[in-house]
Motif scaffolding. Structure first.
Motif, short mmCIF file in Angstrom:
data_model
loop_
_atom_site.label_atom_id
_atom_site.label_comp_id
_atom_site.label_asym_id
_atom_site.label_seq_id
_atom_site.Cartn_x
_atom_site.Cartn_y
_atom_site.Cartn_z
N ARG A 1 -4.67 7.92 3.60
CA ARG A 1 -3.68 7.26 4.46
C ARG A 1 -2.28 7.34 3.89
O ARG A 1 -1.29 7.34 4.64
CB ARG A 1 -4.08 5.80 4.69
CG ARG A 1 -5.32 5.63 5.54
CD ARG A 1 -5.65 4.15 5.76
NE ARG A 1 -4.56 3.43 6.40
CZ ARG A 1 -4.56 2.13 6.64
NH1 ARG A 1 -5.62 1.39 6.27
NH2 ARG A 1 -3.54 1.55 7.24
N ALA A 2 -2.16 7.38 2.55
CA ALA A 2 -0.84 7.40 1.92
C ALA A 2 -0.06 8.67 2.24
O ALA A 2 1.17 8.70 2.10
CB ALA A 2 -0.98 7.25 0.41
N VAL B 1 0.38 9.85 5.20
CA VAL B 1 1.05 9.72 6.49
C VAL B 1 1.57 8.30 6.74
O VAL B 1 2.24 8.06 7.75
CB VAL B 1 0.11 10.13 7.65
CG1 VAL B 1 -0.22 11.62 7.57
CG2 VAL B 1 -1.19 9.32 7.61
N GLU B 2 1.26 7.34 5.85
CA GLU B 2 1.67 5.96 6.05
C GLU B 2 2.40 5.43 4.82
O GLU B 2 2.21 5.91 3.71
CB GLU B 2 0.46 5.06 6.33
CG GLU B 2 -0.31 5.39 7.59
CD GLU B 2 -1.50 4.45 7.78
OE1 GLU B 2 -1.28 3.22 7.73
OE2 GLU B 2 -2.63 4.95 7.96
N ASP B 3 3.23 4.42 5.06
CA ASP B 3 3.86 3.71 3.95
C ASP B 3 2.81 2.87 3.24
O ASP B 3 1.92 2.30 3.88
CB ASP B 3 4.98 2.81 4.50
CG ASP B 3 5.73 2.10 3.39
OD1 ASP B 3 6.71 2.66 2.90
OD2 ASP B 3 5.32 0.98 3.02
N MET C 1 2.05 -7.20 7.76
CA MET C 1 1.20 -6.22 8.42
C MET C 1 0.74 -6.78 9.76
O MET C 1 0.53 -7.99 9.91
CB MET C 1 -0.02 -5.89 7.56
CG MET C 1 0.31 -5.16 6.27
SD MET C 1 -1.12 -4.93 5.20
CE MET C 1 -2.17 -3.90 6.23
N THR D 1 1.93 -0.65 4.45
CA THR D 1 1.13 -0.83 5.66
C THR D 1 -0.36 -0.69 5.37
O THR D 1 -1.19 -0.94 6.23
CB THR D 1 1.52 0.20 6.74
OG1 THR D 1 1.19 1.52 6.27
CG2 THR D 1 3.01 0.14 7.04
N ILE D 2 -0.67 -0.29 4.14
CA ILE D 2 -2.07 -0.15 3.73
C ILE D 2 -2.49 -1.33 2.87
O ILE D 2 -3.55 -1.91 3.05
CB ILE D 2 -2.27 1.16 2.93
CG1 ILE D 2 -1.80 2.37 3.75
CG2 ILE D 2 -3.74 1.33 2.54
CD1 ILE D 2 -1.76 3.66 2.96
#
Length: 296
Positions: free
Chosen positions: A201-202, A204-206, A152, A209-210
């Motif tokens: 966030r999940a 729109v994001e992988d 990250m 990356t969280i």
């Protein structure tokens, strides 16, 4: 056939005949032998052979009055040289064999840490009457399935804020274990907020990356875990019999450091310091029952 033999370079040992040849080499050419005289006049024995630095196979069983060894079971291992934690540890005997698991609480993980005990004879000789004090624990793991993923991207300011948040959460967990209701309520609210943030966030994001690191129980065995951690150091080992290449990865997962051994054939991607390792592991531990530190 032990499924983790391939993790230390024996991926071609696929039948009983090949396994018996390998076990015969260990009995005839041991690197180390430890014995414990049991009360029923039996001699409990651990016979170990290294096939590269820190990794090998241990046989456990009994020696009769004529000196003949009767194997009960065996296990492949990787022995860590890095102390992962120092905690009071409960040692529990397994019902199916003369094998033991260790269990301790580490606030960095937030769960009970369960591992397969490598040095049983040391425990029988020196550790049985010392379980009320903290011991240095050297954690390691074998893996037969793993992949390398990118790290990250964190700026320095965010990293400091995250470190402060982690330290505060550890304090809350420690207080909650003592029964502090305010700490329990605060942790509950934090978990609700974290769940809401991840859910948002999940979309729109992988997920990787969280979530930077994870340490999660896996499967039906208590000492198996799925981990995601940062590679802080690495080495390549060669099995002296088969010539297979084994990666030794130093992993930082929730600030707990341990070493993972995995066959090059079973690792997807190129391991580099700074990248992350994701895989399923069999967690093992070697406890220093004679450490002077645990006597203070």
């Amino acid at each position: 056939m032990h499924s983790y033999l391939r993790a230390i370079g024996f991926s071609e040992v696929t039948d009983r005949i090949e396994l018996e040849k390998l076990l015969g080499i260990i009995i005839d050419q041991p690197t180390e032998k430890k014995v414990f005289n049991m009360t029923n006049e039996k001699v409990f024995t651990e016979i170990t052979k290294l096939f590269s630095k820190q990794m090998g196979i241990t046989l456990r069983g009994e020696i009769d009055a004529n000196g003949k060894f009767y194997m009960e079971h065996y296990f492949p291992f990787y022995k860590s040289q890095y102390m992962s934690t120092k905690e009071e540890t409960s040692i529990i005997k397994r019902v199916d064999a003369e094998a033991y698991t260790g269990m301790c609480d580490d606030v960095r993980l937030g769960v009970s840490l369960i591992f397969y005990l490598q040095n049983v004879v040391d425990y029988l000789i020196d550790g049985k009457n010392k379980t009320d004090r903290p011991f240095p624990i050297f954690l390691s793991a074998l893996s037969i399935s793993g992949k390398i993923i990118l790290p990250m991207e964190l700026d320095e300011k965010l990293a400091k804020n995250n470190s402060a948040d982690v330290q505060y959460r550890r304090q809350l967990i420690a207080e909650a274990k003592k029964g502090n209701q305010e700490a329990i309520d605060s942790l509950t609210i934090d978990d609700i907020d974290m769940y809401a943030m991840i859910s948002r966030r999940a979309k729109v994001e992988d997920i990787y990356t969280i979530v930077e690191t994870t340490f999660t129980p896996y499967g039906s065995e208590s000492d198996n875990y799925t981990v995601l951690g940062t590679i802080t150091d690495m080495d390549a080992l060669i099995n002296e019999i088969t010539g297979e290449e084994i990666y030794s990865l130093m992993i930082s997962c929730n600030d707990v450091i341990f070493q993972v051994a995995i066959n090059k054939k079973d690792l997807l991607g190129e391991p580099v310091v700074g990248r992350r390792f994701k895989g399923n592991i069999w967690l093992q531990g070697n406890i220093d029952f004679n450490s002077e530190k645990c006597l203070n």
